[in-house]
Design an enzyme around this catalytic site. Structure first.
Site, short mmCIF file in Angstrom:
data_model
loop_
_atom_site.label_atom_id
_atom_site.label_comp_id
_atom_site.label_asym_id
_atom_site.label_seq_id
_atom_site.Cartn_x
_atom_site.Cartn_y
_atom_site.Cartn_z
N ASN A 224 0.86 -1.20 0.00
CA ASN A 224 0.00 0.00 0.00
C ASN A 224 0.89 1.24 0.00
OD1 ASN A 224 0.51 0.87 2.83
ND2 ASN A 224 -0.41 -1.11 3.29
N ASP A 292 -4.33 -5.96 5.04
CA ASP A 292 -5.38 -6.77 5.65
C ASP A 292 -5.28 -8.23 5.21
OD1 ASP A 292 -6.63 -4.78 7.14
OD2 ASP A 292 -7.51 -3.94 5.32
N LYS A 302 8.62 -17.61 -9.81
CA LYS A 302 7.94 -16.49 -10.47
C LYS A 302 6.81 -17.00 -11.36
CE LYS A 302 8.68 -12.65 -13.55
NZ LYS A 302 9.52 -12.08 -14.59
N ASP A 320 -4.44 -9.21 13.16
CA ASP A 320 -4.55 -7.79 13.51
C ASP A 320 -3.56 -7.53 14.65
OD1 ASP A 320 -5.33 -5.28 14.69
OD2 ASP A 320 -7.11 -5.41 13.42
N ILE A 321 -2.48 -6.85 14.34
CA ILE A 321 -1.39 -6.67 15.30
C ILE A 321 -1.87 -5.81 16.47
CG2 ILE A 321 0.93 -5.72 15.60
CD1 ILE A 321 1.25 -6.40 12.51
N PHE A 339 -4.20 3.80 15.00
CA PHE A 339 -4.50 4.83 14.01
C PHE A 339 -5.71 4.39 13.20
CE2 PHE A 339 -1.28 8.25 13.44
CZ PHE A 339 -0.50 7.95 14.56
N LYS A 357 -11.07 -2.90 18.48
CA LYS A 357 -9.70 -3.39 18.63
C LYS A 357 -9.22 -3.40 20.08
CE LYS A 357 -8.43 -2.32 13.98
NZ LYS A 357 -7.39 -2.82 13.10
O1 C5P Z 1 -8.56 -2.05 10.62
P1 C5P Z 1 -7.67 -0.91 10.21
O2 C5P Z 1 -6.56 -1.36 9.29
O3 C5P Z 1 -8.38 0.27 9.68
O4 C5P Z 1 -7.01 -0.43 11.58
C1 C5P Z 1 -5.98 0.51 11.64
C2 C5P Z 1 -5.19 0.35 12.91
O5 C5P Z 1 -4.97 -1.03 13.19
C3 C5P Z 1 -3.81 0.95 12.77
O6 C5P Z 1 -3.40 1.34 14.07
C4 C5P Z 1 -2.99 -0.22 12.26
O7 C5P Z 1 -1.61 -0.07 12.57
C5 C5P Z 1 -3.61 -1.37 13.01
N1 C5P Z 1 -3.59 -2.65 12.30
C6 C5P Z 1 -2.78 -3.66 12.75
N2 C5P Z 1 -2.81 -4.89 12.13
C7 C5P Z 1 -3.61 -5.12 11.08
C8 C5P Z 1 -4.45 -4.09 10.61
C9 C5P Z 1 -4.40 -2.87 11.24
O8 C5P Z 1 -2.02 -3.44 13.71
N3 C5P Z 1 -3.62 -6.31 10.51
#
Ligand code: C5P
Length: 434
Positions: A224, A292, A302, A320-321, A339, A357
Site C-alpha cells: 500500500n 489486511d 515467479k 490484527d497486530i 491509528f 480493537k
Molecule cells: O482495521 P484498520 O486497518 O483500519 O485499523 C488501523 C489500525 O490497526 C492501525 O493502528 C494499524 O496499525 C492497526 N492494524 C494492525 N494490524 C492489522 C491491521 C491494522 O495493527 N492487521
C-alpha cells in the site's frame, strides 16, 4: 533491599556458560521479567549441558542464541546486534573458562565474541569449584576484569555440587536481581542531575510504522501507499521524551530515527512476531498500514505470463497486530494507541474501531486523496480516547503531530508535562494538547 524500580524496561543479555549453577538461570530470567526487564539469552555449549535452550526460550519468550556460525542467527541477529540491543550483559554462571576468555580477549564462540564486541556494561557471577576459584590464574583474571570495570557479583561460600566447601557458589537469582538493580541505581545517581528527568524515562514504547509487503511470488508483492513518515516521527518524538523505543517497520525509504531500535520486517506476520519479541512495553503506537490480506500460498517460483489462464490469487486474512497487542493479558501494555485512516465519517468510524480493537486511544486521520496525507508531510488528526475525550487538531506537519502525541502520552504517565519550550511557557494537561 535494592530498589527494583531501576530494572523496569531494561534489556538484559544473559550469557549462560557451563556450570551446574546454570540450572538456576530460568528462575533468574523469571525474576528479572517480573520486574519489567526484557531478557534475551546466549547459551554456551557448556551451559547447554546444564540447562536446555527450550527452558530458557520458554521463560524469556525469545530466541535463545547459541552458535556463532549459525547463518540464520547471524543474519537475523548478529553478535553485534545482540550487544547493541541490550542495556547490560550479565554472565551467569561465569565459569573459570569464560572469565579467562574475557580477560584475554578470546572470541571462539558466540558468548565470548559478544563479550569482546560489546561496549555495554558487563556484570559477571563467577561459579566454579573452590580450587578453580582460588587458583592464581582465575584470581588474576578476576582482577583484570574488575580493573576493566566488569562488576563481579559473588561468589558465595557454601557446599558445592562437588562436595567441597568454600567460595565458588553462584549468587542466588534474587541476589543477582539486586545486583543489577544496584548497578542501575548507582548509574542513575552518577548521571548529571542538572536537567529535569525526561518524562518518559524508564518507559518502553513499541511503535509500528510503514506498509507491509505480502509476497505473491519471489518477485511480486501486495503493498500500500504508506510512507512510514508518521510512524517514524512518533518513534523519534517518544525517544526525545526519554522513552526507550522499539520501532518495527515495514519497507520504507526513510532513515532509521536516531536513538531508536529499529527492526525491519516485510510481512504482517513478521511484524507481529517482532512486536511480540519486543514485549514487554508500556506504550504501543500502531501506526503501520498493515495489509489486511496476504496471498494464502506464495508461489515458490515467479508466475509466468504464458498466455494461459490468469493465476488465481487466493487471499488469507492477516493477524490484527493492534488488536492482538491490545488484548488483555500479563503483557498488555498500559497504553495502546491505534491509528484509523478514514475517508468518510472520520470520528464515528474511528470510535467504532477503538472499541473493536480494544485500544485506549485512537488517532483518526482523513486520508481522502484531496488531503495528500498518504506519502505527504502533513496530517489532520483527531485524538479520541476510550474514556470519552476527543480533540480535533489543526492540520500540522507529521513531526508536530508526533510531538503532540508524545506529549499527550507523557501527560498520561505523569500528571503535567512542560510543553515544548519553543511553543511558549504553557503546560500540557492530560487531554489538552499544546
Ligand atoms: O482495521 P484498520 O486497518 O483500519 O485499523 C488501523 C489500525 O490497526 C492501525 O493502528 C494499524 O496499525 C492497526 N492494524 C494492525 N494490524 C492489522 C491491521 C491494522 O495493527 N492487521
Amino acid at each position: 533491599m535494592a530498589d527494583h524500580s531501576h530494572l523496569r524496561g531494561r534489556r538484559v543479555l544473559l550469557i549462560v556458560s557451563g556450570g551446574i549453577a546454570a540450572y538456576k538461570t530460568p528462575e533468574l530470567v523469571r525474576r528479572l521479567r517480573e520486574r519489567g526487564c526484557a531478557v534475551r539469552c546466549v547459551l554456551t555449549d557448556g551451559g547447554a549441558r546444564f540447562v536446555t535452550p527450550l527452558a530458557l526460550q520458554a521463560v524469556s519468550e525469545d530466541t535463545v542464541y547459541r552458535d556463532l556460525w549459525d547463518l540464520t542467527d547471524e543474519s537475523e541477529m548478529g553478535h553485534i546486534q545482540l550487544s547493541r540491543q541490550a542495556d547490560v550483559l550479565l554472565v551467569a554462571p561465569a565459569s573459570a573458562n569464560i572469565l579467562a576468555k574475557m580477560a584475554h580477549g578470546l572470541a571462539d564462540d558466540l558468548a565470548s565474541t559478544v563479550l569482546l564486541a560489546t561496549d555495554k556494561p558487563v556484570l559477571a557471577a563467577p561459579a566454579m569449584n573452590v580450587r578453580m576459584y582460588d587458583h592464581p590464574a582465575t584470581q588474576a583474571n578476576l582482577a583484570t576484569l574488575a580493573g576493566r570495570g566488569v562488576v563481579l557479583v559473588g561468589p558465595n561460600d557454601g557446599v558445592m555440587a562437588c562436595g567441597e566447601y568454600g567460595p565458588g557458589r553462584m549468587s542466588e537469582p534474587l541476589e543477582l536481581v539486586d545486583a543489577l538493580a544496584d548497578f542501575f541505581a548507582a548509574r542513575a545517581a552518577r548521571a548529571p542531575q542538572a536537567t529535569a528527568p525526561a518524562p518518559l524515562a524508564g518507559r518502553h514504547a513499541l511503535v509500528t510504522s510503514g506498509p507491509t509487503h505480502e509476497p505473491i511470488d519471489p518477485v511480486r508483492y501486495i503493498a500500500n501507499r504508506s510512507s512510514g513518515k508518521q510512524g517514524h516521527a512518533v518513534a523519534a518524538a517518544l525517544a526525545e521524551l526519554g522513552a526507550r523505543v522499539t520501532l518495527v517497520t515495514g519497507p520504507v525509504a526513510l532513515p532509521d530515527p536516531s536513538g531508536v531500535e529499529t527492526i525491519k520486517v516485510e510481512t504482517a506476520a513478521e511484524m507481529l512476531a517482532a512486536c511480540r519479541r519486543a514485549l514487554p512495553a508500556d506504550i504501543v503506537v500502531a501506526a503501520a498500514a498493515v495489509a489486511d490480506w496476504r496471498v494464502a500460498e506464495e508461489a515458490p517460483r515467479k508466475l509466468k505470463k504464458d498466455g494461459g489462464p490468469l493465476p488465481p490469487l487466493r487471499l488469507a486474512e492477516n493477524p490484527d497486530i493492534l488488536a492482538t497487542l491490545a488484548t488483555a493479558g500479563p503483557d498488555r501494555p498500559e497504553l495502546v494507541i491505534g491509528f484509523a485512516a478514514e475517508t468518510t465519517d472520520l470520528v464515528a468510524y474511528a470510535r467504532a474501531k477503538l472499541a473493536r480493537k480494544g485500544c485506549d486511544w485512537i488517532v483518526a486521520n482523513d486520508v481522502s486523496p484531496a488531503t495528500g496525507t498518504f506519502g505527504g508531510d502533513s496530517n489532520t488528526v483527531h485524538l479520541i480516547r476510550r474514556d470519552g475525550g476527543e480533540e480535533a487538531w489543526p492540520p500540522l506537519p507529521k513531526a508536530e503531530v508526533a510531538r503532540r502525541l508524545a506529549r499527550a502520552v507523557a501527560a498520561r504517565f505523569a500528571p503535567a508535562v512542560p510543553a515544548d519550550p519553543a511553543a511558549g511557557t504553557d503546560t500540557v494537561q492530560p487531554g489538552i494538547p499544546a
